[in-house]
Design a protein around this motif. Structure first.
Motif, PDB file in Angstrom:
ATOM      1  N   THR A  73     -21.241  29.587  25.531  1.00 58.56           N
ATOM      2  CA  THR A  73     -19.833  29.593  25.169  1.00 58.56           C
ATOM      3  C   THR A  73     -19.298  28.194  25.414  1.00 58.56           C
ATOM      4  O   THR A  73     -18.896  27.856  26.517  1.00 58.56           O
ATOM      5  N   GLY A  74     -19.355  27.380  24.389  1.00 62.18           N
ATOM      6  CA  GLY A  74     -18.894  26.001  24.485  1.00 62.18           C
ATOM      7  C   GLY A  74     -17.679  25.825  23.608  1.00 62.18           C
ATOM      8  O   GLY A  74     -16.659  26.484  23.798  1.00 62.18           O
ATOM      9  N   TYR A  75     -17.815  24.954  22.616  1.00 61.34           N
ATOM     10  CA  TYR A  75     -16.712  24.747  21.687  1.00 61.34           C
ATOM     11  C   TYR A  75     -16.709  25.808  20.596  1.00 61.34           C
ATOM     12  O   TYR A  75     -17.755  26.318  20.197  1.00 61.34           O
ATOM     13  N   VAL A  76     -15.510  26.087  20.104  1.00 58.52           N
ATOM     14  CA  VAL A  76     -15.371  26.765  18.821  1.00 58.52           C
ATOM     15  C   VAL A  76     -14.785  25.721  17.876  1.00 58.52           C
ATOM     16  O   VAL A  76     -13.728  25.156  18.167  1.00 58.52           O
ATOM     17  N   PHE A  77     -15.491  25.434  16.797  1.00 60.93           N
ATOM     18  CA  PHE A  77     -15.029  24.417  15.856  1.00 60.93           C
ATOM     19  C   PHE A  77     -14.214  25.056  14.744  1.00 60.93           C
ATOM     20  O   PHE A  77     -14.517  26.163  14.303  1.00 60.93           O
ATOM     21  N   THR A  78     -13.178  24.332  14.327  1.00 62.66           N
ATOM     22  CA  THR A  78     -12.340  24.834  13.234  1.00 62.66           C
ATOM     23  C   THR A  78     -12.131  23.714  12.216  1.00 62.66           C
ATOM     24  O   THR A  78     -12.020  22.555  12.574  1.00 62.66           O
ATOM     25  N   ASN A  79     -12.069  24.096  10.956  1.00 63.92           N
ATOM     26  CA  ASN A  79     -11.925  23.138   9.854  1.00 63.92           C
ATOM     27  C   ASN A  79     -10.572  23.259   9.166  1.00 63.92           C
ATOM     28  O   ASN A  79     -10.144  24.359   8.830  1.00 63.92           O
ATOM     29  N   SER A  80      -9.932  22.107   8.918  1.00 61.20           N
ATOM     30  CA  SER A  80      -8.750  22.105   8.045  1.00 61.20           C
ATOM     31  C   SER A  80      -9.213  22.029   6.605  1.00 61.20           C
ATOM     32  O   SER A  80      -9.910  21.090   6.235  1.00 61.20           O
ATOM     33  N   GLU A  81      -8.813  22.999   5.835  1.00 61.73           N
ATOM     34  CA  GLU A  81      -9.192  22.968   4.422  1.00 61.73           C
ATOM     35  C   GLU A  81      -8.227  22.101   3.615  1.00 61.73           C
ATOM     36  O   GLU A  81      -8.597  21.516   2.599  1.00 61.73           O
ATOM     37  N   PHE A  82      -6.999  22.044   4.064  1.00 63.16           N
ATOM     38  CA  PHE A  82      -5.989  21.305   3.300  1.00 63.16           C
ATOM     39  C   PHE A  82      -5.739  19.947   3.943  1.00 63.16           C
ATOM     40  O   PHE A  82      -5.492  19.844   5.139  1.00 63.16           O
ATOM     41  N   MET A 133      -8.577  17.594   9.820  1.00 70.38           N
ATOM     42  CA  MET A 133      -9.118  17.621  11.181  1.00 70.38           C
ATOM     43  C   MET A 133     -10.226  18.668  11.357  1.00 70.38           C
ATOM     44  O   MET A 133     -10.090  19.817  10.963  1.00 70.38           O
ATOM     45  N   HIS A 134     -11.300  18.220  12.002  1.00 73.45           N
ATOM     46  CA  HIS A 134     -12.336  19.100  12.540  1.00 73.45           C
ATOM     47  C   HIS A 134     -12.023  19.197  14.036  1.00 73.45           C
ATOM     48  O   HIS A 134     -12.026  18.171  14.736  1.00 73.45           O
ATOM     49  N   THR A 135     -11.705  20.387  14.498  1.00 73.93           N
ATOM     50  CA  THR A 135     -11.141  20.536  15.834  1.00 73.93           C
ATOM     51  C   THR A 135     -12.096  21.280  16.756  1.00 73.93           C
ATOM     52  O   THR A 135     -12.684  22.290  16.353  1.00 73.93           O
ATOM     53  N   ALA A 136     -12.229  20.799  17.989  1.00 70.32           N
ATOM     54  CA  ALA A 136     -13.054  21.472  18.992  1.00 70.32           C
ATOM     55  C   ALA A 136     -12.152  22.176  20.002  1.00 70.32           C
ATOM     56  O   ALA A 136     -11.384  21.529  20.712  1.00 70.32           O
ATOM     57  N   VAL A 137     -12.243  23.506  20.022  1.00 70.55           N
ATOM     58  CA  VAL A 137     -11.486  24.307  20.986  1.00 70.55           C
ATOM     59  C   VAL A 137     -12.474  24.795  22.045  1.00 70.55           C
ATOM     60  O   VAL A 137     -13.584  25.223  21.702  1.00 70.55           O
ATOM     61  N   ASP A 138     -12.097  24.717  23.311  1.00 73.05           N
ATOM     62  CA  ASP A 138     -12.951  25.245  24.374  1.00 73.05           C
ATOM     63  C   ASP A 138     -12.916  26.776  24.314  1.00 73.05           C
ATOM     64  O   ASP A 138     -11.852  27.379  24.477  1.00 73.05           O
ATOM     65  N   GLY A 139     -14.082  27.376  24.084  1.00 74.68           N
ATOM     66  CA  GLY A 139     -14.142  28.829  23.912  1.00 74.68           C
ATOM     67  C   GLY A 139     -13.845  29.616  25.180  1.00 74.68           C
ATOM     68  O   GLY A 139     -13.579  30.818  25.118  1.00 74.68           O
ATOM     69  N   GLU A 140     -13.880  28.960  26.341  1.00 76.15           N
ATOM     70  CA  GLU A 140     -13.545  29.628  27.605  1.00 76.15           C
ATOM     71  C   GLU A 140     -12.052  29.547  27.894  1.00 76.15           C
ATOM     72  O   GLU A 140     -11.422  30.549  28.199  1.00 76.15           O
ATOM     73  N   THR A 141     -11.501  28.331  27.803  1.00 78.76           N
ATOM     74  CA  THR A 141     -10.094  28.150  28.185  1.00 78.76           C
ATOM     75  C   THR A 141      -9.155  28.260  26.990  1.00 78.76           C
ATOM     76  O   THR A 141      -7.943  28.353  27.164  1.00 78.76           O
ATOM     77  N   MET A 142      -9.713  28.228  25.797  1.00 79.09           N
ATOM     78  CA  MET A 142      -8.937  28.247  24.557  1.00 79.09           C
ATOM     79  C   MET A 142      -7.975  27.058  24.480  1.00 79.09           C
ATOM     80  O   MET A 142      -6.892  27.141  23.902  1.00 79.09           O
ATOM     81  N   GLN A 143      -8.401  25.928  25.027  1.00 80.55           N
ATOM     82  CA  GLN A 143      -7.616  24.701  24.887  1.00 80.55           C
ATOM     83  C   GLN A 143      -8.257  23.803  23.846  1.00 80.55           C
ATOM     84  O   GLN A 143      -9.488  23.762  23.731  1.00 80.55           O
ATOM     85  N   VAL A 144      -7.411  23.099  23.106  1.00 74.10           N
ATOM     86  CA  VAL A 144      -7.917  22.149  22.114  1.00 74.10           C
ATOM     87  C   VAL A 144      -8.402  20.912  22.855  1.00 74.10           C
ATOM     88  O   VAL A 144      -7.632  20.273  23.572  1.00 74.10           O
ATOM     89  N   LYS A 145      -9.684  20.567  22.709  1.00 73.78           N
ATOM     90  CA  LYS A 145     -10.266  19.471  23.477  1.00 73.78           C
ATOM     91  C   LYS A 145     -10.199  18.148  22.730  1.00 73.78           C
ATOM     92  O   LYS A 145      -9.845  17.137  23.299  1.00 73.78           O
ATOM     93  N   TRP A 146     -10.619  18.139  21.494  1.00 78.83           N
ATOM     94  CA  TRP A 146     -10.555  16.907  20.699  1.00 78.83           C
ATOM     95  C   TRP A 146     -10.600  17.252  19.220  1.00 78.83           C
ATOM     96  O   TRP A 146     -10.888  18.399  18.842  1.00 78.83           O
ATOM     97  N   GLN A 147     -10.294  16.227  18.414  1.00 82.04           N
ATOM     98  CA  GLN A 147     -10.344  16.414  16.969  1.00 82.04           C
ATOM     99  C   GLN A 147     -11.039  15.211  16.338  1.00 82.04           C
ATOM    100  O   GLN A 147     -11.018  14.115  16.899  1.00 82.04           O
ATOM    101  N   VAL A 148     -11.651  15.446  15.182  1.00 83.84           N
ATOM    102  CA  VAL A 148     -12.208  14.347  14.402  1.00 83.84           C
ATOM    103  C   VAL A 148     -11.468  14.331  13.072  1.00 83.84           C
ATOM    104  O   VAL A 148     -11.374  15.351  12.389  1.00 83.84           O
ATOM    105  N   LEU A 149     -10.933  13.142  12.759  1.00 87.07           N
ATOM    106  CA  LEU A 149     -10.164  12.984  11.526  1.00 87.07           C
ATOM    107  C   LEU A 149     -11.084  12.462  10.426  1.00 87.07           C
ATOM    108  O   LEU A 149     -11.725  11.420  10.598  1.00 87.07           O
ATOM    109  N   VAL A 150     -11.171  13.212   9.329  1.00 82.87           N
ATOM    110  CA  VAL A 150     -11.952  12.749   8.173  1.00 82.87           C
ATOM    111  C   VAL A 150     -11.059  12.709   6.942  1.00 82.87           C
ATOM    112  O   VAL A 150      -9.946  13.253   6.949  1.00 82.87           O
ATOM    113  N   GLU A 151     -11.569  12.072   5.898  1.00 81.85           N
ATOM    114  CA  GLU A 151     -10.751  11.844   4.715  1.00 81.85           C
ATOM    115  C   GLU A 151     -10.759  13.035   3.755  1.00 81.85           C
ATOM    116  O   GLU A 151      -9.805  13.255   3.032  1.00 81.85           O
ATOM    117  N   GLY A 152     -11.861  13.800   3.746  1.00 79.60           N
ATOM    118  CA  GLY A 152     -12.006  14.869   2.758  1.00 79.60           C
ATOM    119  C   GLY A 152     -11.592  16.212   3.328  1.00 79.60           C
ATOM    120  O   GLY A 152     -11.371  16.351   4.532  1.00 79.60           O
TER     121      GLY A 152
END
Ligand code: RUQ
Ligand code: CUA
Length: 646
Positions: free
Chosen positions: A198-207, A227-246
């Motif tokens: 139980t580490g990160y849960v990753f989420t993708n922005s489609e728009f 943004m590709h976002t990493a949420v901590d699956g234990e604490t449910m806190q947003v840890k970091w994001q990666v910004l991409v162009e597409g």
């Protein structure tokens, strides 16, 4: 069913395939990419999107049920349990649904991003805190927490595409315990948890949106990002994001915790449909988690807008953080096979699935090979491939939207055939095409997203049922079909009408899920009520107390079949009233509820649970409150009175 119709329904897949190959049923060759104009010609855009008709009005798919007779396989006798839990997303209903597999009996609905009159979710104090007043949602992808490549039975996570949120469900109580809003995100679509723990849960922005999204930028879409976002699956806190162009569509993770993945169907960065389909190739984003974490630690990050979450800016070109593996064309699903070796990227507008060898990614990150060299097969599976799942025998199953089939193919044979001129080898990789009814979106197989895929059952989540069920007016049910994949040939065994609109499901061996039968009195909701009780000097478990504060009346009571311990209370017109009920029944499934007549107040209180709702007493009078859950022979007598004075 007439004989004629039956024949029509069992037209062989081979026939259908050969028709398409020689182009007699339409003008688009199977190798050809779909473009805006060819999709229109195919009857794929606008009102004919559904493949009901192709050019010239010829039926593209059979509208008659396939041969019956396999139904026994899905039959679970009365009183017997299913072998699997199915976790279904509920799409724009905002919920999660629990089905038994193979019976396909619906066992439960878990309200998540919606308001539910039965349970009071969306109206109760705790659910309101989690939802923040947003009562619509769009759940697409439910995934469970993992340990060592298989489910650990602790949590389910689900996205809300509508308002960029991620929710978690506790799998001991089957109730939502956390919801987090994702900063700088729009249209959160694909999500996936890490699979080694139980580490990160990753989420993708489609728009894609302006970054920061602060009220300008309508005419500068080329500057948008996602943004590709990493949420901590234990604490449910947003840890970091990666910004991409597409944009990013579906999401996946490897089995080691090294990479996460996102398909990008709009590498064009366009804002209109036609232009989004411009490029022959888009790509798969590969995120290098170790390198991203290093950058976050070293502070090589920015912040965007009002959010404090560190953002690694990886826009534009390949770097240590993100690599783009070119794949044809507007890819949709990305799915990792149970060995963890391959990422299958379904082409959507290309009739292909691109097989990416995950073991080659490290070399590509080091610049030793080109990203495209990681693609080691690209079998042609049919028109409109969306998602791929797996058995335990080296086979993949891809949902084919436009052709309305599930294509079974051999991973090893597809790899063998890649790059060879020999057409025979390519044909040999495609093992079978089973018609489904109709326009299949997602597909998944039992345990397919774990190392323990077992090759027993496959679900085809069909977006349209057309005439397969009784006509129920304008909105038809969708059709979740159950297919037995344990034998040499796939067998359709069940048609499951569903309320719109499930996007995805996971099918989990029942032993991995260990629900409780009584509220454990742990977790955030119970803690909140303990806090209130402490503030008010009240014992939740015996309370029959009214606490008056400025403008607020807290009514603490308990329930024990068939009685509330508070039989009556008085408030003043205009008072804000908070009803807090603790259920003292220690009996499995002995739920009570609390409904205050004429006040839009109705909520569930499970055995040993505490729940509450707040309302304003607007009108003078005597109002009965009652228990709406059938709990006892004297259930109708389980009630009391509220007097509202002027
Ligand atoms: S994705 S099938 Cu969320 Cu394909 Cu809908
Ligand atoms: Cu308690 Cu009905």
């Amino acid at each position: 069913m007439s004989k004629e119709k039956l024949n029509e329904s069992t037209t062989s897949t081979e026939e259908q395939t050969s028709q398409e190959e020689n182009g007699s049923s339409n003008n688009v060759g199977r190798r050809t990419f779909l473009t805006a104009s060819s999709l229109a010609g195919l009857g794929v855009i606008g009102s004919q999107l559904l493949g009901c008709e192709r050019k010239g009005g010829a039926p593209a798919v059979r509208t008659i049920p396939a041969a019956a007779g396999h139904a026994n396989k899905s039959h679970v006798p009365p009183g017997k349990h299913d072998d699997y839990y199915g976790f279904w997303s509920g799409g724009q209903s905002g919920e999660i649904r629990i089905l038994g597999v193979p019976s396909m009996r619906e066992l439960k609905r878990i309200p998540v991003f919606n308001a539910d009159a039965a349970t009071g979710w969306g109206f109760t104090d705790y659910s309101k805190r989690l939802l923040g007043g947003v009562l619509t949602g769009d759940t697409h992808h439910v995934h469970l927490s993992y340990k060592d490549g298989t489910y650990d039975g602790r949590y389910a996570y689900v996205n809300d595409k509508a308002s960029a949120r991620l929710a978690r469900v506790r799998l001991d109580t089957f109730e939502v315990d956390a919801i987090v809003s994702l900063p700088n995100s729009n249209g959160t679509h694909g999500i996936f948890p890490q699979r080694h723990k139980t580490g990160y849960v990753f989420t993708n922005s489609e728009f894609r949106t302006p970054m920061p999204n602060n009220g300008t930028g309508m005419d500068k879409p080329e500057t948008y990002g996602a943004m590709h976002t990493a949420v901590d699956g234990e604490t449910m806190q947003v840890k970091w994001q990666v910004l991409v162009e597409g944009n990013m569509d579906l999401c996946a993770t490897d089995y080691q915790g090294k990479y996460s993945f996102a398909t990008c169907y709009n590498s064009e960065g366009a804002v209109t449909l036609e232009k989004m389909m411009g490029n022959e190739r888009d790509h798969l984003y590969v995120f290098n988690i170790e390198n991203i974490e290093k950058a976050v630690k070293a502070g090589k990050t920015i912040t965007v807008g009002t959010s404090k979450v560190p953002v690694v800016d990886a826009r534009g070109k390949d770097s240590a953080y993100v690599m783009r593996v070119p794949v044809p064309k507007s890819p949709h699903g990305v799915n990792i096979d149970p060995t963890g070796r391959y990422a299958m990227v379904s082409g959507k507008l290309s009739p292909t699935v691109s097989v990416v060898d995950i073991s080659k990614l490290a070399a590509a990150f080091e610049g030793k090979i080109k990203p495209r060299d990681c693609v080691i097969a690209e079998p042609e599976v049919g028109l409109g491939p969306l998602h791929t799942c797996f058995d335990n025998r080296g086979n993949a199953y891809t949902s084919i939207f436009i052709d309305s089939v599930i294509t079974k193919w051999s991973i090893a044979k597809a790899i063998e055939a890649y790059g060879k001129k020999d057409k025979k080898a390519a044909t040999a990789a495609i093992l079978e095409k089973l018609p489904v009814h109709f326009q299949v979106g997602h597909t998944n197989a039992s345990m397919s997203e774990t190392k323990d895929a077992d090759g027993k059952w496959l679900i085809a989540l069909c977006k349209f049922s057309k005439d397969r069920f009784l006509n129920v007016g304008l909105l038809h049910p969708e059709n979740d079909q159950l297919i037995d994949i344990s034998g040499a040939k796939m067998e359709l065994v069940h048609d499951g009408p569903t309320y719109p609109e499930p996007h995805d499901c996971v099918v989990v061996k029942k032993d991995l899920i260990r629900p409780v039968k009584l509220d454990p009195r742990t977790g955030a909701q119970y803690t909140l009520y303990q806090q209130w009780a402490k503030e008010d000097g009240v014992d939740l478990l015996t309370a029959n107390v009214i606490k008056r504060k400025k403008g607020l009346v807290r009514v603490y009571m308990t329930s024990k079949a068939p009685k509330f311990n508070t039989t009556h209370f008085t408030v003043k017109k205009g008072d804000t009233v908070q009803i807090i009920v603790t259920n003292q029944d220690n009996v499995e499934d002995l739920s009570h509820g609390f409904c205050m007549t004429h006040h839009d107040v109705n909520f569930l209180v499970n055995a040993r649970a505490t729940n509450s709702m707040t309302f304003v007493a607007k009108k003078e009078g005597v109002f009965w409150y009652y228990c709406p859950w059938f709990c006892h022979a004297l259930h109708l007598e389980m009630r009391g009175r509220m007097l509202v004075t002027a």
